[in-house]
Design a protein around this motif. Structure first.
Motif, PDB file in Angstrom:
ATOM      1  N   GLU A   1       0.843  -1.201   0.000  1.00  0.00           N
ATOM      2  CA  GLU A   1       0.000   0.000   0.000  1.00  0.00           C
ATOM      3  C   GLU A   1       0.876   1.247   0.000  1.00  0.00           C
ATOM      4  N   ASP A   2       1.916   1.244   0.834  1.00  0.00           N
ATOM      5  CA  ASP A   2       2.830   2.391   0.892  1.00  0.00           C
ATOM      6  C   ASP A   2       3.587   2.543  -0.427  1.00  0.00           C
ATOM      7  N   TRP A   3       3.990   1.420  -1.015  1.00  0.00           N
ATOM      8  CA  TRP A   3       4.722   1.455  -2.285  1.00  0.00           C
ATOM      9  C   TRP A   3       3.850   2.056  -3.395  1.00  0.00           C
ATOM     10  N   GLN A   4       2.560   1.747  -3.383  1.00  0.00           N
ATOM     11  CA  GLN A   4       1.668   2.296  -4.394  1.00  0.00           C
ATOM     12  C   GLN A   4       1.511   3.807  -4.266  1.00  0.00           C
ATOM     13  N   ASP A   5       1.853   4.362  -3.123  1.00  0.00           N
ATOM     14  CA  ASP A   5       1.824   5.811  -2.951  1.00  0.00           C
ATOM     15  C   ASP A   5       3.017   6.500  -3.618  1.00  0.00           C
ATOM     16  N   LEU A   6       4.097   5.749  -3.839  1.00  0.00           N
ATOM     17  CA  LEU A   6       5.365   6.359  -4.268  1.00  0.00           C
ATOM     18  C   LEU A   6       5.367   6.775  -5.739  1.00  0.00           C
ATOM     19  N   LYS A   7       4.803   5.951  -6.591  1.00  0.00           N
ATOM     20  CA  LYS A   7       4.519   6.241  -8.007  1.00  0.00           C
ATOM     21  C   LYS A   7       5.716   6.319  -8.940  1.00  0.00           C
ATOM     22  N   PHE A   8       6.891   6.731  -8.472  1.00  0.00           N
ATOM     23  CA  PHE A   8       7.980   7.056  -9.396  1.00  0.00           C
ATOM     24  C   PHE A   8       9.299   6.574  -8.810  1.00  0.00           C
ATOM     25  N   GLY A   9       9.968   5.682  -9.528  1.00  0.00           N
ATOM     26  CA  GLY A   9      11.231   5.145  -9.039  1.00  0.00           C
ATOM     27  C   GLY A   9      12.287   5.118 -10.136  1.00  0.00           C
ATOM     28  N   LEU A  10      13.505   4.805  -9.721  1.00  0.00           N
ATOM     29  CA  LEU A  10      14.670   4.759 -10.612  1.00  0.00           C
ATOM     30  C   LEU A  10      15.213   3.339 -10.672  1.00  0.00           C
TER      31      LEU A  10
ATOM     32  N   THR B   1      -2.153   8.614  -4.968  1.00  0.00           N
ATOM     33  CA  THR B   1      -3.413   8.580  -5.709  1.00  0.00           C
ATOM     34  C   THR B   1      -3.720   7.155  -6.141  1.00  0.00           C
ATOM     35  N   ARG B   2      -4.964   6.957  -6.551  1.00  0.00           N
ATOM     36  CA  ARG B   2      -5.401   5.667  -7.068  1.00  0.00           C
ATOM     37  C   ARG B   2      -6.195   5.913  -8.351  1.00  0.00           C
ATOM     38  N   ALA B   3      -6.395   4.856  -9.095  1.00  0.00           N
ATOM     39  CA  ALA B   3      -7.114   4.960 -10.364  1.00  0.00           C
ATOM     40  C   ALA B   3      -8.598   5.199 -10.121  1.00  0.00           C
TER      41      ALA B   3
ATOM     42  N   LYS C   1      -6.278   8.936  -2.448  1.00  0.00           N
ATOM     43  CA  LYS C   1      -6.866   7.736  -1.836  1.00  0.00           C
ATOM     44  C   LYS C   1      -7.610   8.039  -0.536  1.00  0.00           C
ATOM     45  N   ASP C   2      -7.245   9.119   0.138  1.00  0.00           N
ATOM     46  CA  ASP C   2      -7.858   9.421   1.429  1.00  0.00           C
ATOM     47  C   ASP C   2      -8.760  10.648   1.396  1.00  0.00           C
ATOM     48  N   SER C   3      -9.176  11.062   0.205  1.00  0.00           N
ATOM     49  CA  SER C   3     -10.076  12.211   0.126  1.00  0.00           C
ATOM     50  C   SER C   3     -10.986  12.053  -1.084  1.00  0.00           C
ATOM     51  N   LYS C   4     -11.908  12.983  -1.227  1.00  0.00           N
ATOM     52  CA  LYS C   4     -12.849  12.939  -2.345  1.00  0.00           C
ATOM     53  C   LYS C   4     -12.288  13.640  -3.579  1.00  0.00           C
ATOM     54  N   ALA C   5     -11.119  14.270  -3.437  1.00  0.00           N
ATOM     55  CA  ALA C   5     -10.580  15.076  -4.528  1.00  0.00           C
ATOM     56  C   ALA C   5     -10.200  14.209  -5.732  1.00  0.00           C
ATOM     57  N   VAL C   6     -10.568  14.675  -6.903  1.00  0.00           N
ATOM     58  CA  VAL C   6     -10.222  14.041  -8.173  1.00  0.00           C
ATOM     59  C   VAL C   6      -9.442  15.060  -8.992  1.00  0.00           C
ATOM     60  N   TYR C   7      -8.460  14.575  -9.741  1.00  0.00           N
ATOM     61  CA  TYR C   7      -7.613  15.448 -10.543  1.00  0.00           C
ATOM     62  C   TYR C   7      -7.767  15.086 -12.007  1.00  0.00           C
ATOM     63  N   ALA C   8      -8.030  16.090 -12.818  1.00  0.00           N
ATOM     64  CA  ALA C   8      -8.084  15.922 -14.272  1.00  0.00           C
ATOM     65  C   ALA C   8      -6.807  16.520 -14.851  1.00  0.00           C
ATOM     66  N   LEU C   9      -5.982  15.674 -15.429  1.00  0.00           N
ATOM     67  CA  LEU C   9      -4.694  16.113 -15.958  1.00  0.00           C
ATOM     68  C   LEU C   9      -4.794  16.230 -17.476  1.00  0.00           C
ATOM     69  N   TYR C  10      -4.717  17.453 -17.946  1.00  0.00           N
ATOM     70  CA  TYR C  10      -4.832  17.739 -19.371  1.00  0.00           C
ATOM     71  C   TYR C  10      -3.446  17.647 -19.991  1.00  0.00           C
ATOM     72  N   LEU C  11      -3.244  16.703 -20.921  1.00  0.00           N
ATOM     73  CA  LEU C  11      -1.961  16.522 -21.590  1.00  0.00           C
ATOM     74  C   LEU C  11      -1.920  17.407 -22.833  1.00  0.00           C
TER      75      LEU C  11
END
Length: 492
Positions: free
Chosen positions: A40-49, A396-398, A413-423
């Protein structure tokens, strides 16, 4: 099985061969509560090398594979005095140990760059398939700390330890890549028999004592890493063909051969290679409680997350996963590597995160122990974007529909906030005056805002989704470039 698609086809076409294919397999959830929490903690990290580095880097070739007698264009032998003579080539390849001297090795510089890029964990190749150890193993002399290797006299000779210490000092998790096959070990490729392919070159069932020596050798080396190298968060095991095969699997394999008489064995044989993974994982977690074990491409309880390679799934996957992707060049260093543009890299990261995954981004250090300057420039650009938009990435989660056209969604994951990312579109036109986030609608009284900018945005729900309006003053003074995150405080 989820259908996978290639990203950035020109960059990855070379790596679309069989050895690079890691298909999605059935997932078995761990039962250890500490492992579940760690995941669960690892899924929070999102970005690794990820870093592939070894003596092979001196030749600027695909790591390890050219000493494997499988006929693929991507591992063709082109270096050495006589690449057409396999045994001469293998000897010269292994003698690269005698000249490996990365005197400019500075893991602190790498760790600082990774942290500034927004990376949260590192996975370092302690040993690839060729068996050359980038750590001070007492079970082999084929290692960077051996007295015959010129770098052995350097204070930083125990490279894996230096890497792990430097990255932990910057607050990143430490992950140890370790190859289960070892093509240097006489207990895997017995010198009395010629190697046939990537597998062990004898039948473990016919030589159980020899195979047991290899099992002990492998487990001993892994336990060294988990005992003497500080806190290890991830044990990332490669070489999925080294695995226990059921009697049913072996029967099916021999039936396929019998049905095609005269065709001989396929390029890669099926061989039962049981290194007792359940036992190994239990021993490993005695040393490192909660350790994430990634037994790549091997179905079962020891593949704690899945690792599509140089691919991004088309949609969300219902288990922990990570796309391991080459940033530029190859897995290992190659001369004049061409890196992704910041736009390609940032859009890829967003796409992966929107589908619930992590990005493990690979950079291959040069033989002298440096990174190409273009790698630093790319990570710097990613870090500047993440500084503004990290709230839409980390923890975040899907959320369905994940991605519509050029707009991706994430949810804290712990709030109602949703983010729309415009590419940003290919024309580089920036943000339009308005766009519709399809598939979701803002809740009554919701507030919409752009990360990195002050104030709120006007919006309205339509039949297709929530329509967001971007005022001209904001479009001419955006907080970042390439992609923009609009925070929706609550959705219906």
């Amino acid at each position: 099985m989820k259908k996978l698609t290639f990203i950035i086809p020109l960059l990855f076409a070379f790596f679309a061969q069989a050895q690079m294919e890691h298909e999605i397999t059935d997932y078995v959830w761990p039962t250890d509560e500490k492992v579940l929490q760690k995941l669960e903690d690892w899924q929070d990290l999102k970005f690794g090398l990820l870093m592939h580095w070894g003596a092979y880097s001196q030749w600027g070739i695909v790591e390890s594979w050219s000493i494997c007698p499988e006929d693929y264009g991507w591992c063709e032998r082109k270096k050495g005095s006589n690449p057409d003579d396999y045994f001469t080539y293998k000897k010269e390849y292994e003698n690269l140990k005698l000249s490996f001297n990365p005197v400019n090795f500075d893991p602190g510089k790498w760790a600082e760059a990774a942290k500034n890029a927004g990376m949260k964990y590192v996975v370092f190749t302690t040993k690839h398939h060729d068996g050359f150890c980038m750590f001070d193993s007492k079970y082999t002399d084929y290692k960077i700390t051996d007295k015959e290797c010129p770098f052995s006299v350097n204070p930083k000779a125990n490279v894996a330890k230096e890497v792990f210490d430097a990255f932990r000092a910057e607050g990143l998790w430490a992950g140890a890549y370790f190859s289960k096959p070892d093509w240097h070990s006489p207990y895997y490729w017995d010198p009395k028999f010629p190697p046939l392919d990537r597998n062990v070159n004898y039948d473990p069932a016919e030589h159980p004592e020899k195979w047991e020596k290899f099992v002990e050798f492998t487990q001993n080396q892994i336990m060294e890493l988990l005992t003497d190298y500080g806190k290890i968060d991830i044990l990332w095991l490669d070489g999925g063909w080294v695995a226990q095969k059921s009697e049913e699997e072996m029967t099916r394999y021999y039936e396929r051969i019998a049905q095609n008489p005269g065709s001989g064995f396929p390029k890669t044989r099926e061989v039962n290679q049981d290194i007792r993974m359940d036992e190994l994982a239990a021993k490993a977690r005695e040393k490192q409680p909660g350790l994430i074990v990634v037994d790549r491409a091997v179905k079962g309880p020891n593949q704690n997350y899945l690792t599509p390679e140089n691919k991004v799934p088309e949609t969300q996957l219902p288990y922990p996963w990570e796309s391991c992707i080459i940033a530029g060049g190859g897995w290992a260093w190659v001369p004049n590597p061409q890196y992704m543009s910041p736009k390609q890299a940032i859009h890829m990261l967003i796409d992966i995160v929107a589908k619930g995954g992590n990005l493990l981004y690979n950079i291959g250090p040069a033989p002298d122990g440096t990174w190409p300057e273009d790698a630093y420039k790319l990570l710097d650009a990613m870090g500047k974007w993440i500084d503004v938009n990290g709230e839409a990435i980390y923890s975040t989660r899907a959320i369905a529909p994940y991605k519509s056209d050029n707009i991706c969604l994430t949810q804290q994951k712990d709030s109602k906030a949703v983010y729309a990312l415009y590419l940003e579109q290919e024309d580089g036109a920036g943000l339009p005056a308005s766009f519709t986030v399809k598939g979701i609608k803002a809740a009554k009284g919701a507030k919409l805002s752009m990360l990195g900018a002050g104030g709120t945005l006007k919006w309205e729900n339509t039949t297709n989704g929530v329509k967001v309006y971007i005022p001209a003053i904001l479009r001419t003074n955006l907080p970042c470039d390439l992609a923009w995150a609009v925070k929706i405080s609550a959705v219906e």
